[in-house]
Design a protein around this motif. Structure first.
Motif, PDB file in Angstrom:
ATOM      1  N   UNK A 185       0.862  -1.182   0.000  1.00  0.00           N
ATOM      2  CA  UNK A 185       0.000   0.000   0.000  1.00  0.00           C
ATOM      3  C   UNK A 185       0.896   1.229   0.000  1.00  0.00           C
ATOM      4  N   UNK A 186       0.605   2.178  -0.882  1.00  0.00           N
ATOM      5  CA  UNK A 186       1.454   3.359  -1.032  1.00  0.00           C
ATOM      6  C   UNK A 186       0.736   4.587  -0.482  1.00  0.00           C
ATOM      7  N   UNK A 187       1.361   5.250   0.476  1.00  0.00           N
ATOM      8  CA  UNK A 187       0.864   6.487   1.071  1.00  0.00           C
ATOM      9  C   UNK A 187       1.827   7.612   0.718  1.00  0.00           C
ATOM     10  N   UNK A 188       1.277   8.805   0.465  1.00  0.00           N
ATOM     11  CA  UNK A 188       2.159   9.900   0.074  1.00  0.00           C
ATOM     12  C   UNK A 188       1.635  11.227   0.630  1.00  0.00           C
ATOM     13  N   UNK A 189       2.563  12.082   1.048  1.00  0.00           N
ATOM     14  CA  UNK A 189       2.242  13.438   1.508  1.00  0.00           C
ATOM     15  C   UNK A 189       3.031  14.438   0.686  1.00  0.00           C
ATOM     16  N   UNK A 190       2.349  15.437   0.106  1.00  0.00           N
ATOM     17  CA  UNK A 190       3.063  16.413  -0.704  1.00  0.00           C
ATOM     18  C   UNK A 190       3.668  17.517   0.175  1.00  0.00           C
ATOM     19  N   UNK A 191       4.677  18.188  -0.360  1.00  0.00           N
ATOM     20  CA  UNK A 191       5.420  19.192   0.406  1.00  0.00           C
ATOM     21  C   UNK A 191       4.736  20.554   0.447  1.00  0.00           C
ATOM     22  N   UNK A 192       3.799  20.796  -0.463  1.00  0.00           N
ATOM     23  CA  UNK A 192       3.191  22.129  -0.552  1.00  0.00           C
ATOM     24  C   UNK A 192       1.933  22.235   0.307  1.00  0.00           C
ATOM     25  N   UNK A 193       0.940  21.409   0.005  1.00  0.00           N
ATOM     26  CA  UNK A 193      -0.307  21.431   0.766  1.00  0.00           C
ATOM     27  C   UNK A 193      -0.243  20.527   2.007  1.00  0.00           C
ATOM     28  N   UNK A 194       0.703  19.590   2.008  1.00  0.00           N
ATOM     29  CA  UNK A 194       0.808  18.575   3.062  1.00  0.00           C
ATOM     30  C   UNK A 194      -0.462  17.736   3.148  1.00  0.00           C
ATOM     31  N   UNK A 195      -1.073  17.536   1.982  1.00  0.00           N
ATOM     32  CA  UNK A 195      -2.198  16.616   1.907  1.00  0.00           C
ATOM     33  C   UNK A 195      -1.671  15.184   1.939  1.00  0.00           C
ATOM     34  N   UNK A 196      -2.381  14.313   2.603  1.00  0.00           N
ATOM     35  CA  UNK A 196      -1.986  12.902   2.690  1.00  0.00           C
ATOM     36  C   UNK A 196      -2.870  12.070   1.770  1.00  0.00           C
ATOM     37  N   UNK A 197      -2.224  11.354   0.880  1.00  0.00           N
ATOM     38  CA  UNK A 197      -2.930  10.587  -0.140  1.00  0.00           C
ATOM     39  C   UNK A 197      -2.809   9.088   0.125  1.00  0.00           C
ATOM     40  N   UNK A 198      -3.843   8.369  -0.231  1.00  0.00           N
ATOM     41  CA  UNK A 198      -3.791   6.915  -0.336  1.00  0.00           C
ATOM     42  C   UNK A 198      -3.649   6.635  -1.826  1.00  0.00           C
ATOM     43  N   UNK A 199      -2.404   6.467  -2.253  1.00  0.00           N
ATOM     44  CA  UNK A 199      -2.114   6.355  -3.682  1.00  0.00           C
ATOM     45  C   UNK A 199      -2.524   4.999  -4.224  1.00  0.00           C
ATOM     46  N   UNK A 200      -2.248   3.957  -3.455  1.00  0.00           N
ATOM     47  CA  UNK A 200      -2.493   2.588  -3.919  1.00  0.00           C
ATOM     48  C   UNK A 200      -2.761   1.725  -2.699  1.00  0.00           C
ATOM     49  N   UNK A 201      -3.835   0.961  -2.737  1.00  0.00           N
ATOM     50  CA  UNK A 201      -4.205   0.106  -1.608  1.00  0.00           C
ATOM     51  C   UNK A 201      -4.104  -1.357  -1.976  1.00  0.00           C
ATOM     52  N   UNK A 202      -3.284  -2.097  -1.220  1.00  0.00           N
ATOM     53  CA  UNK A 202      -3.249  -3.554  -1.351  1.00  0.00           C
ATOM     54  C   UNK A 202      -2.823  -4.064  -2.713  1.00  0.00           C
ATOM     55  N   UNK A 203      -1.841  -3.435  -3.332  1.00  0.00           N
ATOM     56  CA  UNK A 203      -1.362  -3.845  -4.656  1.00  0.00           C
ATOM     57  C   UNK A 203      -0.629  -5.183  -4.568  1.00  0.00           C
ATOM     58  N   UNK A 204      -0.995  -6.147  -5.421  1.00  0.00           N
ATOM     59  CA  UNK A 204      -0.314  -7.459  -5.436  1.00  0.00           C
ATOM     60  C   UNK A 204       0.200  -7.811  -6.829  1.00  0.00           C
ATOM     61  N   UNK A 205       0.318  -6.838  -7.715  1.00  0.00           N
ATOM     62  CA  UNK A 205       0.769  -7.147  -9.071  1.00  0.00           C
ATOM     63  C   UNK A 205       2.167  -7.736  -9.106  1.00  0.00           C
ATOM     64  N   UNK A 206       2.990  -7.376  -8.126  1.00  0.00           N
ATOM     65  CA  UNK A 206       4.361  -7.901  -8.070  1.00  0.00           C
ATOM     66  C   UNK A 206       4.394  -9.396  -7.791  1.00  0.00           C
ATOM     67  N   UNK A 207       3.309  -9.959  -7.290  1.00  0.00           N
ATOM     68  CA  UNK A 207       3.272 -11.397  -6.983  1.00  0.00           C
ATOM     69  C   UNK A 207       2.876 -12.235  -8.197  1.00  0.00           C
ATOM     70  N   UNK A 208       2.493 -11.588  -9.285  1.00  0.00           N
ATOM     71  CA  UNK A 208       1.976 -12.303 -10.443  1.00  0.00           C
ATOM     72  C   UNK A 208       3.076 -12.812 -11.354  1.00  0.00           C
ATOM     73  N   UNK A 209       4.279 -12.294 -11.210  1.00  0.00           N
ATOM     74  CA  UNK A 209       5.372 -12.708 -12.108  1.00  0.00           C
ATOM     75  C   UNK A 209       6.015 -14.004 -11.645  1.00  0.00           C
TER      76      UNK A 209
END
Length: 209
Positions: A185-209
């Motif tokens: 799961x990818x979380x990100x906070x920007x430096x300008x607004x300091x908004x906190x984003x949930x960029x990606x939740x529970x990604x498992x694509x890396x397990x498919x290879x």
């Protein structure tokens, strides 16, 4: 900008043995070790070479082993934090899942879900569980790293994300961010607004290879 990658450990022995996890100190299966290596490669591809990275992990063996794979590729030693453990199921831990299922008292649809007693001796309430995850996150978010990796457990991830968003603990009675084992799961906070984003939740694509 701050980026946090939250990893849920991959397949562990209690999964395949049909046992209750929680604080039961199960190990990764051979498949789980393979998946941990895939997680590490995915993170290495996302985090720039030379970036300073902090790696924090639950102290149970299945998460420690996952963190070791990640740390090996990122060139960082994991810091262990027992507050990032899965929910404690008390006397049910390490027993067959059927044992817990027969005794478990589900929370009410309406009412005190956070303080609900599930009927299992030694089991944490939802409030106790959330409280220690929030405490861990409070500390993690004071660390001045642009890239952080947190290795934890499936149910615990819900409260990691909720803490990131800033949800009050008393509002968590019905919250559940359900993800698969071995996810990122990818979380990100920007430096300008300091908004906190949930960029990606529970990604498992890396397990498919």
């Amino acid at each position: 900008m701050r980026s946090i990658h939250v990893v849920t450990h991959p397949e562990a022995s209690h999964h395949v043995e049909g046992l209750v996890g929680g604080w039961h100190d199960s190990t990764l299966t051979p498949e789980g070790v393979r998946e941990a290596a895939a997680i590490a490669r995915a993170l290495r591809a996302e985090i720039p070479e030379g970036a300073e990275v902090e790696l924090i992990s639950s102290d149970l063996r299945r998460t420690r082993r996952t963190a070791q794979e990640i740390g090996g590729l990122l060139g960082v030693e994991p810091a262990l934090d027992r507050r990032l453990r899965e929910k404690s199921y008390g006397e049910a831990e390490g027993r067959p899942q059927e044992w817990l299922d027969k005794r478990f008292v589900p929370p009410p649809a309406i009412g005190d879900r956070m303080g609900h007693d599930e009927g299992i001796e030694g089991s944490e309430t939802r409030a106790e569980f959330a409280g220690r995850i929030y405490e861990a996150m409070d500390g993690i978010l004071t660390h001045p790293y642009e890239h952080q990796v947190i290795v934890t457990h499936g149910f615990a991830l819900t409260f990691v994300v909720a803490a990131w968003i800033g949800m009050p603990i008393d509002s968590l009675g019905h919250v559940n961010f359900r993800v698969a084992s071995g996810s990122i799961t990818h979380l990100r906070e920007d430096d300008f607004f300091h908004n906190r984003q949930l960029v990606r939740l529970g990604d498992t694509r890396h397990l498919e290879s």
